[in-house]
Design a protein around this motif. Structure first.
Motif, PDB file in Angstrom:
ATOM      1  N   VAL A 116     -14.074 -18.635 -42.047  1.00 45.65           N
ATOM      2  CA  VAL A 116     -13.644 -17.656 -41.052  1.00 45.65           C
ATOM      3  C   VAL A 116     -14.482 -16.398 -41.246  1.00 45.65           C
ATOM      4  O   VAL A 116     -14.994 -16.130 -42.334  1.00 45.65           O
ATOM      5  CB  VAL A 116     -12.146 -17.296 -41.196  1.00 45.65           C
ATOM      6  CG1 VAL A 116     -11.267 -18.486 -40.865  1.00 45.65           C
ATOM      7  CG2 VAL A 116     -11.838 -16.772 -42.580  1.00 45.65           C
ATOM      8  N   GLU A 117     -14.623 -15.639 -40.168  1.00 44.64           N
ATOM      9  CA  GLU A 117     -15.437 -14.426 -40.238  1.00 44.64           C
ATOM     10  C   GLU A 117     -14.780 -13.358 -41.101  1.00 44.64           C
ATOM     11  O   GLU A 117     -15.443 -12.649 -41.856  1.00 44.64           O
ATOM     12  CB  GLU A 117     -15.684 -13.889 -38.823  1.00 44.64           C
ATOM     13  CG  GLU A 117     -16.667 -12.734 -38.771  1.00 44.64           C
ATOM     14  CD  GLU A 117     -17.047 -12.369 -37.352  1.00 44.64           C
ATOM     15  OE1 GLU A 117     -17.336 -11.177 -37.120  1.00 44.64           O
ATOM     16  OE2 GLU A 117     -17.058 -13.254 -36.488  1.00 44.64           O
ATOM     17  N   ASN A 118     -13.447 -13.249 -41.012  1.00 43.08           N
ATOM     18  CA  ASN A 118     -12.727 -12.215 -41.756  1.00 43.08           C
ATOM     19  C   ASN A 118     -11.543 -12.839 -42.494  1.00 43.08           C
ATOM     20  O   ASN A 118     -10.483 -13.068 -41.896  1.00 43.08           O
ATOM     21  CB  ASN A 118     -12.243 -11.118 -40.806  1.00 43.08           C
ATOM     22  CG  ASN A 118     -11.527  -9.984 -41.544  1.00 43.08           C
ATOM     23  OD1 ASN A 118     -11.525  -9.929 -42.773  1.00 43.08           O
ATOM     24  ND2 ASN A 118     -10.919  -9.082 -40.786  1.00 43.08           N
ATOM     25  N   PRO A 119     -11.678 -13.121 -43.797  1.00 43.99           N
ATOM     26  CA  PRO A 119     -10.570 -13.726 -44.551  1.00 43.99           C
ATOM     27  C   PRO A 119      -9.300 -12.885 -44.560  1.00 43.99           C
ATOM     28  O   PRO A 119      -8.210 -13.415 -44.810  1.00 43.99           O
ATOM     29  CB  PRO A 119     -11.146 -13.867 -45.969  1.00 43.99           C
ATOM     30  CG  PRO A 119     -12.630 -13.879 -45.784  1.00 43.99           C
ATOM     31  CD  PRO A 119     -12.888 -12.970 -44.614  1.00 43.99           C
ATOM     32  N   LEU A 120      -9.422 -11.578 -44.297  1.00 37.42           N
ATOM     33  CA  LEU A 120      -8.238 -10.714 -44.330  1.00 37.42           C
ATOM     34  C   LEU A 120      -7.249 -11.041 -43.228  1.00 37.42           C
ATOM     35  O   LEU A 120      -6.105 -10.568 -43.249  1.00 37.42           O
ATOM     36  CB  LEU A 120      -8.671  -9.246 -44.241  1.00 37.42           C
ATOM     37  CG  LEU A 120      -9.495  -8.717 -45.429  1.00 37.42           C
ATOM     38  CD1 LEU A 120      -9.932  -7.278 -45.182  1.00 37.42           C
ATOM     39  CD2 LEU A 120      -8.701  -8.814 -46.720  1.00 37.42           C
ATOM     40  N   THR A 121      -7.661 -11.853 -42.249  1.00 32.78           N
ATOM     41  CA  THR A 121      -6.745 -12.265 -41.187  1.00 32.78           C
ATOM     42  C   THR A 121      -5.892 -13.465 -41.598  1.00 32.78           C
ATOM     43  O   THR A 121      -4.976 -13.846 -40.866  1.00 32.78           O
ATOM     44  CB  THR A 121      -7.532 -12.637 -39.923  1.00 32.78           C
ATOM     45  OG1 THR A 121      -8.383 -13.758 -40.207  1.00 32.78           O
ATOM     46  CG2 THR A 121      -8.381 -11.466 -39.450  1.00 32.78           C
ATOM     47  N   LEU A 122      -6.174 -14.044 -42.761  1.00 25.30           N
ATOM     48  CA  LEU A 122      -5.488 -15.263 -43.199  1.00 25.30           C
ATOM     49  C   LEU A 122      -4.245 -14.943 -44.027  1.00 25.30           C
ATOM     50  O   LEU A 122      -4.142 -13.849 -44.608  1.00 25.30           O
ATOM     51  CB  LEU A 122      -6.446 -16.114 -44.044  1.00 25.30           C
ATOM     52  CG  LEU A 122      -7.708 -16.617 -43.357  1.00 25.30           C
ATOM     53  CD1 LEU A 122      -8.634 -17.275 -44.377  1.00 25.30           C
ATOM     54  CD2 LEU A 122      -7.356 -17.594 -42.232  1.00 25.30           C
ATOM     55  N   PRO A 123      -3.319 -15.893 -44.125  1.00 24.79           N
ATOM     56  CA  PRO A 123      -2.186 -15.719 -45.050  1.00 24.79           C
ATOM     57  C   PRO A 123      -2.697 -15.543 -46.486  1.00 24.79           C
ATOM     58  O   PRO A 123      -3.682 -16.170 -46.882  1.00 24.79           O
ATOM     59  CB  PRO A 123      -1.403 -17.022 -44.907  1.00 24.79           C
ATOM     60  CG  PRO A 123      -1.814 -17.586 -43.592  1.00 24.79           C
ATOM     61  CD  PRO A 123      -3.235 -17.171 -43.377  1.00 24.79           C
ATOM     62  N   ARG A 124      -2.014 -14.702 -47.241  1.00 26.38           N
ATOM     63  CA  ARG A 124      -2.465 -14.403 -48.602  1.00 26.38           C
ATOM     64  C   ARG A 124      -1.603 -15.120 -49.640  1.00 26.38           C
ATOM     65  O   ARG A 124      -0.395 -15.283 -49.475  1.00 26.38           O
ATOM     66  CB  ARG A 124      -2.423 -12.896 -48.859  1.00 26.38           C
ATOM     67  CG  ARG A 124      -3.291 -12.120 -47.878  1.00 26.38           C
ATOM     68  CD  ARG A 124      -3.535 -10.698 -48.335  1.00 26.38           C
ATOM     69  NE  ARG A 124      -4.257  -9.950 -47.321  1.00 26.38           N
ATOM     70  CZ  ARG A 124      -4.892  -8.800 -47.551  1.00 26.38           C
ATOM     71  NH1 ARG A 124      -4.871  -8.285 -48.776  1.00 26.38           N
ATOM     72  NH2 ARG A 124      -5.515  -8.174 -46.584  1.00 26.38           N
ATOM     73  N   VAL A 125      -2.291 -15.528 -50.702  1.00 30.24           N
ATOM     74  CA  VAL A 125      -1.600 -16.108 -51.847  1.00 30.24           C
ATOM     75  C   VAL A 125      -1.245 -14.974 -52.791  1.00 30.24           C
ATOM     76  O   VAL A 125      -2.122 -14.215 -53.220  1.00 30.24           O
ATOM     77  CB  VAL A 125      -2.486 -17.146 -52.551  1.00 30.24           C
ATOM     78  CG1 VAL A 125      -1.803 -17.662 -53.814  1.00 30.24           C
ATOM     79  CG2 VAL A 125      -2.797 -18.304 -51.610  1.00 30.24           C
ATOM     80  N   SER A 126       0.023 -14.838 -53.108  1.00 30.90           N
ATOM     81  CA  SER A 126       0.481 -13.727 -53.938  1.00 30.90           C
ATOM     82  C   SER A 126      -0.153 -13.766 -55.325  1.00 30.90           C
ATOM     83  O   SER A 126      -0.330 -14.840 -55.912  1.00 30.90           O
ATOM     84  CB  SER A 126       2.008 -13.768 -54.075  1.00 30.90           C
ATOM     85  OG  SER A 126       2.623 -13.687 -52.811  1.00 30.90           O
TER      86      SER A 126
END
Length: 323
Positions: free
Chosen positions: A6-16
Motif C-alpha cells: 500500500v502507498e501509506n501503511p498508516l491507513t491500515l489497522p495497527r497491531v498493538s
C-alpha cells in the motif's frame, strides 16, 4: 520486491505494541544454496536447524531471487507428496500449478497456493509459456508444514489465496507493513486455513524501524531474511538476507500471558531493496515422530515404505491427460 503493498501503511489497522516478555534468540544460521526441480536456484532456509525448533515446519526454500533470460525459466516435473502441506508464496513472477486431484491455477506476485497433500497426489509447478518466452524476475518461498498423525491420510485439498485476500496490517508506529497470510495477530486473522495452527507473516520493516509483535506462548518462533539486513531480539542479534533466526521461549510469563517478537531494520539498507524484508513463522509443535523420505513425510519408516509403494503402484493419482 512488490508482493502486495500500500502507498501509506498508516491507513491500515495497527497491531498493538505488546508488553509481554521478549523471546530470546537461540541462534542464527545461513541458508546453503542449491538447485531444485529442473534446475531453479533455491536457498534451504532451515538447513542444519534441529527439528525440535522447527516443528511443525519441515523445510522452507527461498526460490530465486533470479532474473531469467528468455528461455531460462524452469519448474519441477510431475512428482508425488503425502503426509504434509506445501505453502507456495510468490513475491515476484508467475507460476502454474496442476495436480492429480483436480487442484490448480496460476499464482502471481503476492499470491499464495496452499496444497494439503494428505493421503497423496501428484503435482507439477512450472512457469507459464509467456514467462519462458520473455524471461523476467522470479522470487518466492515454498514452506512445508507437517500434518499430525490423525490428518496425514485425509483427502487432498487446494487453497488459492489471492494477494488481495491477504490481511494487511501495520505496526504500532507505522514503521512496518505486515502481510498476514495465515494465523492470528492481535485479533486479526489471515486467510490461510491450516490443520496445524500456525502464523505466517511477510513483514517489510522500514530502515531504522523496530517491529514488536505479540506471539502465542505455545508457538515456536522463526524469522527468515528475504532481503536487507537488521537485528532480532532485544539483544540485537544481526541477521540478513538468506539467514534464519530461531527464537527460544520467553524466560518468564507476563501477566497477560503474551510473548513478544522483536525485529529491527538497520538504518542503511541495500539499494535494490529499500526495506528489511522478513518472513515470520510460528506454530504449535506436533511432538510426534517425523520421518521424511524425499516428498513423503510420515511417522514411521513402515509408513514411508507404504507411501513409496503406493506411488510406484499408481495409487497416488494419474497425470492428467493434456487437453
Amino acid at each position: 520486491m512488490p508482493a502486495v503493498t500500500v502507498e501509506n501503511p498508516l491507513t491500515l489497522p495497527r497491531v498493538s505494541a505488546p508488553g509481554g516478555q521478549s523471546r530470546p534468540v537461540l541462534g542464527v544460521s545461513t541458508a546453503p544454496s542449491g538447485f531444485e526441480g529442473e534446475g531453479f536456484p533455491v536457498r534451504r532456509a532451515f538447513a542444519g536447524i534441529d527439528y525440535q525448533h522447527l516443528d511443525p515446519f519441515i523445510m522452507m526454500d527461498q526460490m530465486g531471487e533470479v532474473e531469467y533470460a528468455p528461455g531460462e525459466p524452469k519448474g519441477t516435473p510431475w512428482h508425488p507428496h503425502r503426509g504434509f502441506e506445501t505453502v507456495t508464496y510468490l513475491i515476484d513472477g508467475t507460476f502454474v500449478h496442476q495436480d492429480s486431484h483436480g487442484g490448480g491455477g496460476v499464482i502471481n506476485g503476492g499470491d499464495t497456493q496452499w496444497m494439503t497433500a494428505g493421503s497423496g497426489l501428484l503435482h507439477i509447478e512450472a512457469p507459464p509459456e509467456s514467462l519462458v518466452t520473455s524471461g523476467g524476475l522470479f522470487h518466492g518461498l515454498q514452506l512445508w508444514v507437517n500434518l499430525p498423525r490423525k490428518d496425514k491420510m485425509m483427502p487432498p485439498r487446494y487453497q488459492d489465496i489471492g494477494g488481495g485476500q491477504v490481511k494487511l496490517l501495520t505496526s504500532a508506529d507505522g514503521g512496518a507493513l505486515l502481510r498476514l497470510i495465515a494465523g492470528d495477530i492481535d485479533g486479526h486473522r489471515g486467510p490461510g486455513a491450516t490443520h496445524t495452527p500456525i502464523t505466517m507473516i511477510h513483514a517489510s520493516v522500514s530502515p531504522g524501524a523496530e517491529l514488536t509483535l505479540p506471539w502465542r506462548p505455545d508457538f515456536n518462533a522463526l524469522a527468515y531474511g528475504l532481503a536487507g539486513r537488521g537485528t532480532a531480539g532485544t539483544e540485537g542479534r544481526p541477521f540478513r538476507m538468506g539467514q534464519s533466526v530461531v527464537f527460544g521461549p520467553a524466560g518468564a510469563r507476563s501477566k497477560d500471558g503474551a510473548d513478544v517478537l522483536t525485529i529491527r531494520a538497520d538504518t542503511s539498507q541495500e539499494s535494490r531493496s529499500p526495506n528489511f524484508e522478513v518472513v515470520l513463522l510460528g506454530g504449535t509443535p506436533i511432538r510426534e515422530p517425523m520421518m521424511q523420505y524425499g516428498p513423503f513425510v510420515m511417522n514411521t519408516r513402515t509408513e514411508l515404505a507404504e507411501a513409496f509403494e503406493d506411488f510406484q503402484a499408481g495409487r497416488l493419482g494419474e497425470i492428467p491427460t493434456a487437453g
